[in-house]
Enzyme design. Structure first.
Site: not given
Ligand code: SF4
Length: 296
Positions: A12, A43, A136, A174, A230, A232, A274
């Site tokens: 990202c 990560h 975070e 986030t 990770s 996400n 990531s």
């Molecule tokens: S996933 Fe985390 S690091 Fe990536 S743009 Fe969103 S807030 Fe930023």
């Protein structure tokens, strides 16, 4: 076999920015050495190894931050804050201990940190929807004065007890699961209708999570590439799995198994924020080989 690659697979903006910052300082002789990254820049073990090859090692904070600074005084030239961000204390400590900081906190995380601070300054009770141990989330909570109530799952929602006399602000990690965040927000509003809900899931997360469900429904096999550390990436896999039981989580191309694709005509590939592009390319190349073998 038709291979569809997600529009959003891979780094990202925040991770790309952090990675480029580290690459830049690695070749900048004016940056104080030795340089250490506070934890994993992202990560992803492959990225961490690549950064180490540039002469930048990872260092973990164990225990209190102030003790950590006492320990590293005169041993560390520069510390890099990762895209996940840190609490406010680090900025003062780095100054006091004369250690240079390179702040790669993602601007979207900074926005949530600022919100947490503003609400805390106005004496709001802060509710944070996210994993309480995640770097975070820990940082955001510290910006909010360290008194946040964490909502990680449905059980936390059930036992949540807030002071109805104080104003309430709700923020989220986030990279949280947007379905869970929406559910949690509704539950909080049922109990505390005056609560202020701030949508803090970042756009990169929103796009990836919104895309994965249709991909999982419209393809026979789903491959999610990411590191087990990770959050996400793991979340993308969980969402894919809800719609398609033939969803697989891999870290690298070598983990692909031929039998997953036997008799299948469509596969979609996605990757966490990531996951570097070079790993995605390797996976696609291996899938193309599997495709060739299947057709032979
Ligand atoms: S996933 Fe985390 S690091 Fe990536 S743009 Fe969103 S807030 Fe930023």
């Amino acid at each position: 076999m038709k291979i569809t690659l997600s529009k959003y697979a891979g780094f990202c903006e925040g991770v790309q920015r952090a990675y480029e910052m580290v690459e830049k300082i690695a070749s900048d002789p004016t940056v104080k050495r030795p340089i250490f990254v506070l934890g994993s820049l992202v990560h992803n073990i492959e990225v961490v190894t690549k950064i180490e090859s540039l002469g930048i090692k990872k260092i973990e904070v164990e225990g209190e931050l102030v003790e950590f600074f006492k320990k590293i005084k005169n041993k560390v030239g520069t510390l890099v804050i990762t895209a996940h961000g840190m609490g406010p204390e680090i900025y003062t400590l780095a100054k006091n201990y004369e250690i240079a900081l390179v702040d790669a906190t993602c601007p979207r995380v900074i926005k949530v940190q600022r919100l947490a601070k503003n609400f805390s300054d106005k004496n709001f009770q802060l509710v944070l929807i996210g994993e309480k141990e995640h770097k975070e989330v820990v940082g955001i909570s510290q910006w909010g004065g360290g008194k946040a109530v964490f909502i990680e799952n449905k059980a936390d929602l059930k036992k949540m007890h807030l002071n109805p006399k104080l104003p309430i602000a709700v923020l989220s990690q986030t990279t949280q699961d947007q379905e869970f965040v929406q559910f949690a927000e509704q539950e909080i509003l049922k109990k505390y209708p005056e609560a202020q809900i701030l949508d803090s899931i970042c756009l990169a997360t929103h796009e990836r999570q919104s895309e994965i469900s249709p991909l999982a429904k419209n393809n026979e096999v789903i491959i999610v590439i990411g590191d087990p550390a990770s959050s996400n990436s793991k979340r993308l896999f969980e969402i894919a799995k809800r719609s398609n039981k033939n969803s697989y989580f891999i870290q690298k191309a070598q983990q692909l198994e031929q039998e997953w694709f036997s008799g299948k005509k469509t596969v979609a590939v996605t990757a966490g924020a990531s996951t570097p592009e070079w790993i995605i390319k390797e996976v696609i190349a291996k899938l193309n080989c599997i495709k060739t073998i299947s057709l032979a």
